[in-house]
Design an enzyme around this catalytic site. Sequence first.
Site, PDB file in Angstrom:
ATOM      1  N   GLU A   1       0.832  -1.201   0.000  1.00  0.00           N
ATOM      2  CA  GLU A   1       0.000   0.000   0.000  1.00  0.00           C
ATOM      3  C   GLU A   1       0.870   1.257   0.000  1.00  0.00           C
ATOM      4  O   GLU A   1       1.962   1.268   0.567  1.00  0.00           O
ATOM      5  CB  GLU A   1      -0.902   0.009   1.237  1.00  0.00           C
TER       6      GLU A   1
ATOM      7  N   CYS B   1       3.400   8.527   1.059  1.00  0.00           N
ATOM      8  CA  CYS B   1       4.006   7.590   2.012  1.00  0.00           C
ATOM      9  C   CYS B   1       4.141   6.239   1.313  1.00  0.00           C
ATOM     10  O   CYS B   1       3.148   5.661   0.871  1.00  0.00           O
ATOM     11  CB  CYS B   1       3.076   7.503   3.225  1.00  0.00           C
TER      12      CYS B   1
ATOM     13  N   CYS C   1       6.768  -6.707   7.508  1.00  0.00           N
ATOM     14  CA  CYS C   1       7.913  -6.038   8.155  1.00  0.00           C
ATOM     15  C   CYS C   1       8.761  -7.056   8.893  1.00  0.00           C
ATOM     16  O   CYS C   1       8.262  -8.037   9.438  1.00  0.00           O
ATOM     17  CB  CYS C   1       7.428  -4.979   9.136  1.00  0.00           C
TER      18      CYS C   1
ATOM     19  N   CYS D   1       6.928  -4.561  16.164  1.00  0.00           N
ATOM     20  CA  CYS D   1       6.477  -3.539  17.109  1.00  0.00           C
ATOM     21  C   CYS D   1       5.009  -3.802  17.450  1.00  0.00           C
ATOM     22  O   CYS D   1       4.188  -4.026  16.564  1.00  0.00           O
ATOM     23  CB  CYS D   1       6.663  -2.150  16.507  1.00  0.00           C
TER      24      CYS D   1
ATOM     25  N   CYS E   1       1.829  -1.836  15.947  1.00  0.00           N
ATOM     26  CA  CYS E   1       1.788  -1.607  14.502  1.00  0.00           C
ATOM     27  C   CYS E   1       1.139  -2.783  13.786  1.00  0.00           C
ATOM     28  O   CYS E   1       1.564  -3.931  13.956  1.00  0.00           O
ATOM     29  CB  CYS E   1       3.219  -1.413  14.004  1.00  0.00           C
TER      30      CYS E   1
ATOM     31  N   CYS F   1      -0.613   6.127  10.127  1.00  0.00           N
ATOM     32  CA  CYS F   1       0.622   5.445  10.552  1.00  0.00           C
ATOM     33  C   CYS F   1       0.294   4.149  11.280  1.00  0.00           C
ATOM     34  O   CYS F   1      -0.508   4.147  12.210  1.00  0.00           O
ATOM     35  CB  CYS F   1       1.397   6.311  11.541  1.00  0.00           C
TER      36      CYS F   1
END
Length: 362
Positions: free
Chosen positions: A102, A115, A122, A126, A129, A346
């Site tokens: 995305e 962005c 990932c 974290c 997230c 975010c």
Amino acid sequence: MHPICVTLPTMAKVDLKQLSFKELDAFVLKLGWKKYRAQQLRDWIYRKRVSRFDAMTNLSKPDRDLLESRAVIGCLDLMRHQRSEDGTQKFLFRLSDGQAIESVLIPDEDRHTLCISTQVGCTLDCRFCLTGTMGLIRNLKAHEIVDQVLWMQNRMEPDQHLTNVVLMGMGEPLANYREVTEALTRLTHPKMVGWPPRRITLSTSGLVPQIKKLGESGLNVNLAVSLNATTDAVRNRVMPKVNKHYPLESLLSACRDYPLPPRRRIFFEYVLLKGVNDTEADACRLLRLLKGIPCKVNLIPFNDYPGAPFGRPDDETVLEFQKILIEGHLTAFIRKSRGRDILAACGQLRTEAAANRLPVSS
Ligand code: SAH
Ligand code: SF4
């Protein structure tokens, strides 16, 4: 793909966007052309952003036919487009292997920030997230990173243009160091995309050796560091993988040593998690930790998602936290949460492997 492939008649056509600067030079020489032709191709691909050889009007018809028989110009495939109430837009792209990423376009007064993603999923985990819950599916290749920018530049209205690019989408950019720095080279190279480095910001959760390498690379893009805690105990809890390897002291020492161009500062991002890292004591510790580092702080109130293990502090707590930083002479902004209704803010990006096309809406 190695350019040698193009000399073999049985090989598949080469995607010119996958070639580095030098590889495109080599491709052109292998065709028996002069080297300046490579620059003509780069201008068409990165400046005029064409995807068809017949649009390359300064090449003769036989030359265009030769290119057609040997090469293609790949392009991201849009699968879904969503628009938030606040004007933020989220784009889901399918990659050639069926994976999906995305990108988010954030309009703000006279700015348009894009962005972009650097990994499918990932490397890190974290806890606040949503991307982290995917695990790492794969790293993006340089051209897949650059193409998010090219695609969006093509899509902008004639009276608008992108002003900023942030590597803050899916993934940890410095865990995909080689492809990300190659993408940054292509984006900033005056003979390729030619984007000013000061308008690009790379955000990292804090991979210390790669921060050092980036500082030495001469790429000169802005560095943002996701700090998110003021003690190792809390950082181990919210960012366990990265903080175990690179605890606060080593991270801040790398930031202190980071070679900044004149008048530049490091950005520290700090996701405010209700009752976890949002107290007055945290704000005071943050002031102490960042003392002497030329920096700005972006406070990001936690963006919720289904099943999230944290809460968002109320506005009063966020403002109080900011006030303490400002009174301590730190520049501190509260980042507006944009696109929360479409999970575009975010930490809200997550994709499924997506071989099937979804409806594209505007
Ligand atoms: N991997 C990089 C860049 C992508 S994350 C990094 O961690 O810096 C981009 C930013 O979103 C980071 O500052 C991260 O701390 C923040 N973030 C992640 N999840 C969030 C959430 N749920 N709410 C608010 N910010 C979040
Ligand atoms: Fe990865 Fe950044 Fe999310 Fe952490 S915050 S899991 S590093 S994308």
